[in-house]
Design an enzyme around this catalytic site. Structure first.
Site, PDB file in Angstrom:
ATOM      1  N   GLY A 116     -16.557  28.956  26.217  1.00  0.00           N
ATOM      2  CA  GLY A 116     -17.924  28.756  25.690  1.00  0.00           C
ATOM      3  C   GLY A 116     -18.920  29.520  26.544  1.00  0.00           C
ATOM      4  NE  ARG A 131     -13.438  27.231  23.931  1.00  0.00           N
ATOM      5  CZ  ARG A 131     -14.704  26.905  23.624  1.00  0.00           C
ATOM      6  NH1 ARG A 131     -15.178  27.152  22.417  1.00  0.00           N
ATOM      7  NH2 ARG A 131     -15.480  26.332  24.516  1.00  0.00           N
ATOM      8  CG  ASP A 174     -11.320  23.274  33.074  1.00  0.00           C
ATOM      9  OD1 ASP A 174     -11.943  23.728  32.087  1.00  0.00           O
ATOM     10  OD2 ASP A 174     -10.827  22.143  33.096  1.00  0.00           O
ATOM     11  CB  THR A 217     -18.886  25.469  31.334  1.00  0.00           C
ATOM     12  OG1 THR A 217     -19.029  24.338  30.458  1.00  0.00           O
ATOM     13  CG2 THR A 217     -18.553  24.945  32.720  1.00  0.00           C
ATOM     14  CG  ASP A 262     -19.267  21.341  28.714  1.00  0.00           C
ATOM     15  OD1 ASP A 262     -20.260  21.287  27.964  1.00  0.00           O
ATOM     16  OD2 ASP A 262     -18.149  21.742  28.347  1.00  0.00           O
ATOM     17  CG  ASP A 284     -16.548  20.460  32.372  1.00  0.00           C
ATOM     18  OD1 ASP A 284     -16.876  21.489  33.007  1.00  0.00           O
ATOM     19  OD2 ASP A 284     -15.894  20.502  31.320  1.00  0.00           O
ATOM     20  NE  ARG A 335     -15.237  22.064  26.410  1.00  0.00           N
ATOM     21  CZ  ARG A 335     -14.406  22.549  25.493  1.00  0.00           C
ATOM     22  NH1 ARG A 335     -13.467  21.793  24.981  1.00  0.00           N
ATOM     23  NH2 ARG A 335     -14.503  23.798  25.100  1.00  0.00           N
TER      24      ARG A 335
HETATM   25  P1  ADP Z   1     -13.263  27.082  29.353  1.00  0.00           P
HETATM   26  O1  ADP Z   1     -12.894  28.292  30.132  1.00  0.00           O
HETATM   27  O2  ADP Z   1     -14.727  27.012  29.058  1.00  0.00           O
HETATM   28  O3  ADP Z   1     -12.688  25.819  29.943  1.00  0.00           O
HETATM   29  P2  ADP Z   1     -11.182  27.031  27.339  1.00  0.00           P
HETATM   30  O4  ADP Z   1     -10.489  25.846  27.894  1.00  0.00           O
HETATM   31  O5  ADP Z   1     -11.318  27.134  25.849  1.00  0.00           O
HETATM   32  O6  ADP Z   1     -12.652  27.227  27.887  1.00  0.00           O
HETATM   33  O7  ADP Z   1     -10.390  28.318  27.877  1.00  0.00           O
HETATM   34  C1  ADP Z   1     -10.850  29.618  27.589  1.00  0.00           C
HETATM   35  C2  ADP Z   1      -9.673  30.546  27.456  1.00  0.00           C
HETATM   36  O8  ADP Z   1      -8.966  30.617  28.691  1.00  0.00           O
HETATM   37  C3  ADP Z   1      -8.611  30.113  26.446  1.00  0.00           C
HETATM   38  O9  ADP Z   1      -8.956  30.434  25.107  1.00  0.00           O
HETATM   39  C4  ADP Z   1      -7.429  30.921  26.921  1.00  0.00           C
HETATM   40  O10 ADP Z   1      -7.558  32.270  26.508  1.00  0.00           O
HETATM   41  C5  ADP Z   1      -7.578  30.867  28.434  1.00  0.00           C
HETATM   42  N1  ADP Z   1      -6.750  29.773  28.981  1.00  0.00           N
HETATM   43  C6  ADP Z   1      -7.019  28.453  28.962  1.00  0.00           C
HETATM   44  N2  ADP Z   1      -6.025  27.744  29.524  1.00  0.00           N
HETATM   45  C7  ADP Z   1      -5.079  28.650  29.893  1.00  0.00           C
HETATM   46  C8  ADP Z   1      -3.789  28.541  30.512  1.00  0.00           C
HETATM   47  N3  ADP Z   1      -3.262  27.365  30.871  1.00  0.00           N
HETATM   48  N4  ADP Z   1      -3.110  29.693  30.724  1.00  0.00           N
HETATM   49  C9  ADP Z   1      -3.620  30.888  30.370  1.00  0.00           C
HETATM   50  N5  ADP Z   1      -4.833  31.033  29.779  1.00  0.00           N
HETATM   51  C10 ADP Z   1      -5.546  29.947  29.546  1.00  0.00           C
HETATM   52  O1  F6P Z   2     -17.806  23.798  26.691  1.00  0.00           O
HETATM   53  C1  F6P Z   2     -19.077  24.145  26.250  1.00  0.00           C
HETATM   54  C2  F6P Z   2     -19.338  23.557  24.897  1.00  0.00           C
HETATM   55  O2  F6P Z   2     -20.634  23.956  24.475  1.00  0.00           O
HETATM   56  C3  F6P Z   2     -19.190  22.047  24.803  1.00  0.00           C
HETATM   57  O3  F6P Z   2     -20.300  21.358  25.312  1.00  0.00           O
HETATM   58  C4  F6P Z   2     -19.003  21.883  23.306  1.00  0.00           C
HETATM   59  O4  F6P Z   2     -18.280  20.712  23.007  1.00  0.00           O
HETATM   60  C5  F6P Z   2     -18.197  23.087  22.943  1.00  0.00           C
HETATM   61  O5  F6P Z   2     -18.415  24.060  23.945  1.00  0.00           O
HETATM   62  C6  F6P Z   2     -18.545  23.679  21.599  1.00  0.00           C
HETATM   63  O6  F6P Z   2     -17.663  24.693  21.355  1.00  0.00           O
HETATM   64  P1  F6P Z   2     -17.872  25.772  20.190  1.00  0.00           P
HETATM   65  O7  F6P Z   2     -18.940  26.709  20.643  1.00  0.00           O
HETATM   66  O8  F6P Z   2     -16.544  26.408  20.087  1.00  0.00           O
HETATM   67  O9  F6P Z   2     -18.291  25.002  18.976  1.00  0.00           O
END
Ligand code: ADP
Ligand code: F6P
Length: 331
Positions: A11, A72, A103, A126, A128, A130, A172
């Site tokens: 995000g 993502r 994360d 982010t 969040d 978090d 989240r």
């Molecule tokens: P954020 O980075 O905000 O926590 P996501 O959890 O959606 O958002 O993760 C973003 C991207 O990071 C995922 O779409 C994926 O491409 C990559 N990613 C997440 N978890 C893993 C993992 N365990 N191993 C490799 N890539 C990951």
């Molecule tokens: O992680 C950031 C965030 O904006 C959260 O607060 C929310 O739940 C989510 O992403 C929304 O995701 P998307 O932009 O994919 O709808």
């Protein structure tokens, strides 16, 4: 180290552009070549990278979103995806990678480092807030500012109609946006995942306020409020409103979800400064040969810490801020 890359993933959040600006300008100032990788890991896998110069990041410090694009990318979770990402990195000759994201994005970076020897540094982007290892993430302050400004506007119509309004905010599973915004705009109640909520208690509060002549109320609800698996982002405010109406069927009440507005608009000065400090720190880490580090801020000092150690630190809930949010609005 001669060539580095920078990408934004997951995000988007305000402050990401400030971090990109600092990574690029700081790296160029140290004689490094910088590639901007488009659309997170998707772009990396597809080899979408462009050489950045000082002009590429002109005028972006304040802007929300991310000029590099974000995504993502489920493919990055697979062995083939990681291999393709590593192949792109080696084709471009990139030795160090700055990943700006949450994360999940850090897990992707860790996989590139462990499996393929790429030096990686993470910047927490982010809204969040978090992540347990850092006091603040990039974008949180700006998202809170959007919530507070929106509620200031909502008060105009709610107060002249003696209405209660339930306002859903993002985050989240983390209630920080809700709690910090609640304190800053004097919301009458705040409902967050860390504490749960009780529609009957909210109805009682509304009745008690009415008895002393306070007939307009703002109730902030964090989107992650339901821990029972029935989470329905964008509709949690309606559900809380209906829960209250069950006890007060004639109540003058409305609901609104602020949604993606919270990730929109200019970054606050705090997020601009944080993005710049973190971006610059990330480049310094790479120049020192560090890898698997994440950047954070604690007690106003920017630091770097081992990625896995940092991610293992649980997020602690700010009880004092929550108590303040509830105590200051009592009539
Ligand atoms: P954020 O980075 O905000 O926590 P996501 O959890 O959606 O958002 O993760 C973003 C991207 O990071 C995922 O779409 C994926 O491409 C990559 N990613 C997440 N978890 C893993 C993992 N365990 N191993 C490799 N890539 C990951
Ligand atoms: O992680 C950031 C965030 O904006 C959260 O607060 C929310 O739940 C989510 O992403 C929304 O995701 P998307 O932009 O994919 O709808």
């Amino acid at each position: 180290m001669k060539k580095i890359g920078v990408l934004t993933s997951g995000g988007d959040s305000q402050g990401m552009n400030a971090a990109i600006y600092a990574v690029v300008r700081s790296a160029l100032g140290s004689g490094l070549t910088v590639y901007g990788i488009r659309n997170g890991y998707s772009g990396l896998i597809a080899g979408q990278a462009e050489l950045m110069d000082a002009k590429s990041v002109e005028g972006i410090i304040h802007r929300g979103g991310t000029v590099l694009g974000t995504a993502r990318c489920p493919e990055m979770m697979t062995d083939a995806g990681k291999q393709a990402a590593a192949d792109s990195i080696s084709r471009l000759g990139i030795e160090g990678l700055v990943v700006i994201g949450g994360d999940g994005s850090f897990q992707g970076a860790k996989a590139l480092s462990t499996g393929y020897g790429v030096k990686v540094i993470g910047i927490p982007g982010t809204i969040d807030n978090d992540l347990g290892y850092t006091d603040y993430t990039l974008g949180f302050d700006s998202a809170v500012a959007v919530v507070v400004n929106s509620i200031n506007m909502l008060r105009d119509t709610m107060s002249c109609n003696d209405r209660t309004c339930v306002v859903e905010v993002m985050g989240r599973d983390c209630g920080d946006i809700a709690v910090f915004a609640s304190v800053a705009c004097g919301a009458e109640a705040v409902c967050i995942p860390e504490k749960g909520y009780d529609p009957h208690a909210l109805a009682t509060l509304i009745e008690r306020n009415a008895l002393v002549g306070k007939k307009d109320n703002i109730i902030i609800v964090a989107e992650g409020i339901r821990s029972d698996g029935t989470l329905d982002k964008g509709h949690e405010a309606d559900k809380v409103m209906n829960g209250i109406l069950h006890y007060l069927p004639d109540l003058n009440i409305r609901s609104i979800s602020l949604g993606h507005l919270q990730r929109s608009g200019d970054a606050t000065v705090y997020d601009r400064k944080l993005g710049i400090l973190m971006g610059d720190h990330a480049v310094k880490c790479l120049l020192e040969g560090k890898t698997d580090r994440v950047i954070g801020i604690r007690h106003d000092v920017v630091f770097d810490e081992d990625m896995l150690t940092a991610l293992a630190i649980p997020k602690t809930f700010n009880e004092a801020m929550y108590a303040l949010a509830n105590s200051l609005v009592r009539y």
